[in-house]
Design a protein around this motif. Structure first.
Motif, short mmCIF file in Angstrom:
data_model
loop_
_atom_site.label_atom_id
_atom_site.label_comp_id
_atom_site.label_asym_id
_atom_site.label_seq_id
_atom_site.Cartn_x
_atom_site.Cartn_y
_atom_site.Cartn_z
N GLU A 166 0.69 -1.14 -0.01
CA GLU A 166 0.11 0.05 -0.14
C GLU A 166 0.92 1.08 0.02
O GLU A 166 1.87 1.09 0.68
CB GLU A 166 -0.89 -0.19 1.36
CG GLU A 166 -1.69 -1.02 1.38
CD GLU A 166 -2.57 -1.21 2.70
OE1 GLU A 166 -3.40 -2.01 3.03
OE2 GLU A 166 -2.28 -0.27 3.59
N PRO A 167 0.22 2.21 -0.50
CA PRO A 167 1.12 3.55 -0.82
C PRO A 167 1.12 4.06 1.07
O PRO A 167 0.32 3.81 1.83
CB PRO A 167 0.34 4.76 -1.19
CG PRO A 167 -0.41 3.74 -2.29
CD PRO A 167 -0.64 2.42 -1.60
N LYS A 168 2.43 4.68 1.35
CA LYS A 168 2.46 5.17 2.63
C LYS A 168 2.13 6.74 2.64
O LYS A 168 2.87 7.48 1.95
CB LYS A 168 3.77 4.86 3.37
CG LYS A 168 3.88 5.34 4.62
CD LYS A 168 5.18 5.06 5.25
CE LYS A 168 5.29 5.29 6.82
NZ LYS A 168 4.66 6.68 7.36
N TYR A 169 0.97 7.16 3.42
CA TYR A 169 0.64 8.49 3.30
C TYR A 169 1.29 9.36 4.40
O TYR A 169 1.57 9.25 5.40
CB TYR A 169 -0.81 8.61 3.35
CG TYR A 169 -1.63 7.83 2.30
CD1 TYR A 169 -1.78 8.65 1.20
CD2 TYR A 169 -1.83 6.60 2.14
CE1 TYR A 169 -2.55 7.85 0.00
CE2 TYR A 169 -2.49 5.76 1.43
CZ TYR A 169 -2.81 6.72 0.36
OH TYR A 169 -3.37 5.90 -0.80
N GLY A 186 -6.82 4.63 9.30
CA GLY A 186 -6.41 5.15 8.20
C GLY A 186 -5.49 6.47 8.60
O GLY A 186 -5.09 6.56 9.72
N GLU A 187 -5.79 7.46 7.49
CA GLU A 187 -4.78 8.69 7.85
C GLU A 187 -5.44 9.90 7.47
O GLU A 187 -6.42 9.84 6.32
CB GLU A 187 -3.44 8.30 6.72
CG GLU A 187 -2.33 9.34 7.15
CD GLU A 187 -1.29 8.90 7.90
OE1 GLU A 187 -0.37 9.44 7.87
OE2 GLU A 187 -1.43 7.55 8.44
N ALA A 188 -5.53 10.70 8.21
CA ALA A 188 -6.01 12.00 7.85
C ALA A 188 -5.23 12.92 7.10
O ALA A 188 -4.03 13.23 7.40
CB ALA A 188 -6.49 12.94 9.17
N VAL A 189 -5.41 13.18 5.89
CA VAL A 189 -4.49 13.85 5.03
C VAL A 189 -5.07 15.45 4.27
O VAL A 189 -6.30 15.36 4.49
CB VAL A 189 -3.94 13.09 3.70
CG1 VAL A 189 -3.18 11.86 4.43
CG2 VAL A 189 -5.20 12.69 2.75
N ILE A 190 -4.17 16.02 4.02
CA ILE A 190 -4.69 17.39 3.06
C ILE A 190 -4.02 17.29 1.82
O ILE A 190 -2.73 17.44 1.98
CB ILE A 190 -4.48 18.48 4.25
CG1 ILE A 190 -5.15 18.49 5.38
CG2 ILE A 190 -4.73 19.76 3.20
CD1 ILE A 190 -4.95 19.78 6.21
#
Length: 291
Positions: free
Chosen positions: A25-28, A74-78
């Motif tokens: 999986e991509p790492k964010y 998961g990951e909170a991203v902007i």
């Protein structure tokens, strides 16, 4: 299932593992977040277990589309101008509630999800013991009709594709690849996943700082897992010190004293920074950036 729950962690390795049974999986570059949909509301937890719902209210509202009883990892991203902006995400996470709301209006967040920890169907419930491939199938089912900003991360079992992602997605802010065994359960609180990152750094949680809050001189850090021993960083570069000070503006102070002639402030924060791998042999750590 007890809350907050310990999230799975990843161990850094130099190259992608080979062989059957691996999924990639991509790492964010964002803020690790567990999303829990209750009967009446949504609660968001940081990796440390602290409730951070008020900092990510746009994601909490979006999470109301999920079925009650769902718990996701998961990951909170902007995203800004086509790439991940980690500084913006970290500023949201570390700011005051009032400022977080103002930042959300300017730069709304997305929630990139890669695992389901609890299924809303009582017959399934806590599914952390199930193989990754089964959890992935449940995740796709649960989010099939859910629209962005909640979305599922892409995944592949083809190592060549993962290598392509590692090289091609760097410009979008993807910092590496996470590797998981398809037959493995969810390893709560353990480093059984593997990660390959572009940067030769390790993560450290900020426990406190010396000097003024707006421009700290040194950071007190726990390297790796949050339970690690506290260690002092080398003096921060001026530009980095300003950015760290801004990110710590909303951190809760849990103690103050003087250490070696200057004020030391201990804080409750989810701020994570990167330190050079192998630094700290003489008790100090070189901070390269906020995580």
């Amino acid at each position: 299932m007890e809350f907050p729950t310990k999230v799975a962690l990843a161990q850094a390795v130099p190259v992608l593992p080979e062989g059957p049974g691996w999924w990639y999986e991509p790492k964010y570059d964002g803020h690790r977040t567990v999303l829990r949909r209750t009967d009446e509301t949504v609660v968001l937890y940081a990796r440390s277990g602290r409730a951070v719902t008020q900092h990510w209210m746009d994601l909490a509202v979006a999470g109301m589309e999920l079925r009650p009883g769902t718990v996701l990892d998961g990951e909170a991203v902007i995203w800004r101008e086509g790439r991940l902006d980690f500084a913006a995400a970290q500023s949201r996470a570390a700011s005051s509630v009032t400022r977080a709301r103002a930042l959300a209006a300017r730069y709304p967040a997305s929630y990139v999800c890669w695992d389901v920890l609890q299924h809303p169907d009582p017959a399934i419930g806590d599914c952390r013991h199930l193989p990754y491939t089964e959890r992935r199938a449940f995740l796709l089912e649960l989010l099939a009709d859910v629209e962005p900003p909640v979305q599922v991360t892409p995944v592949t079992d083809d190592r060549d594709v993962a290598v392509l992602w590692y090289d091609a997605l760097r410009e979008q802010g993807i910092e590496g690849i996470v590797c998981k065994r398809g037959s493995a359960g969810y390893p709560s609180g353990q480093r059984r996943w593997l990660k390959v990152r572009h940067a030769d750094t390790v993560d450290a949680l900020v426990l406190g700082f010396t000097g003024p809050r707006l421009r700290p001189h040194h950071l007190v850090l726990a390297v790796g897992d949050e339970g690690g021993p506290a260690r002092v960083s080398a003096r921060l570069e001026p530009v980095l010190a300003v950015r760290v000070g801004e990110a710590l503006s909303g951190a809760v102070v849990v103690g103050e004293r003087r250490a070696e002639g200057e004020p030391y402030t201990r804080v409750e924060s989810d701020l994570v920074v990167e330190v050079l791998a192998g630094s700290g042999r003489h008790g100090t750590l070189t901070v390269t950036r906020m995580r």
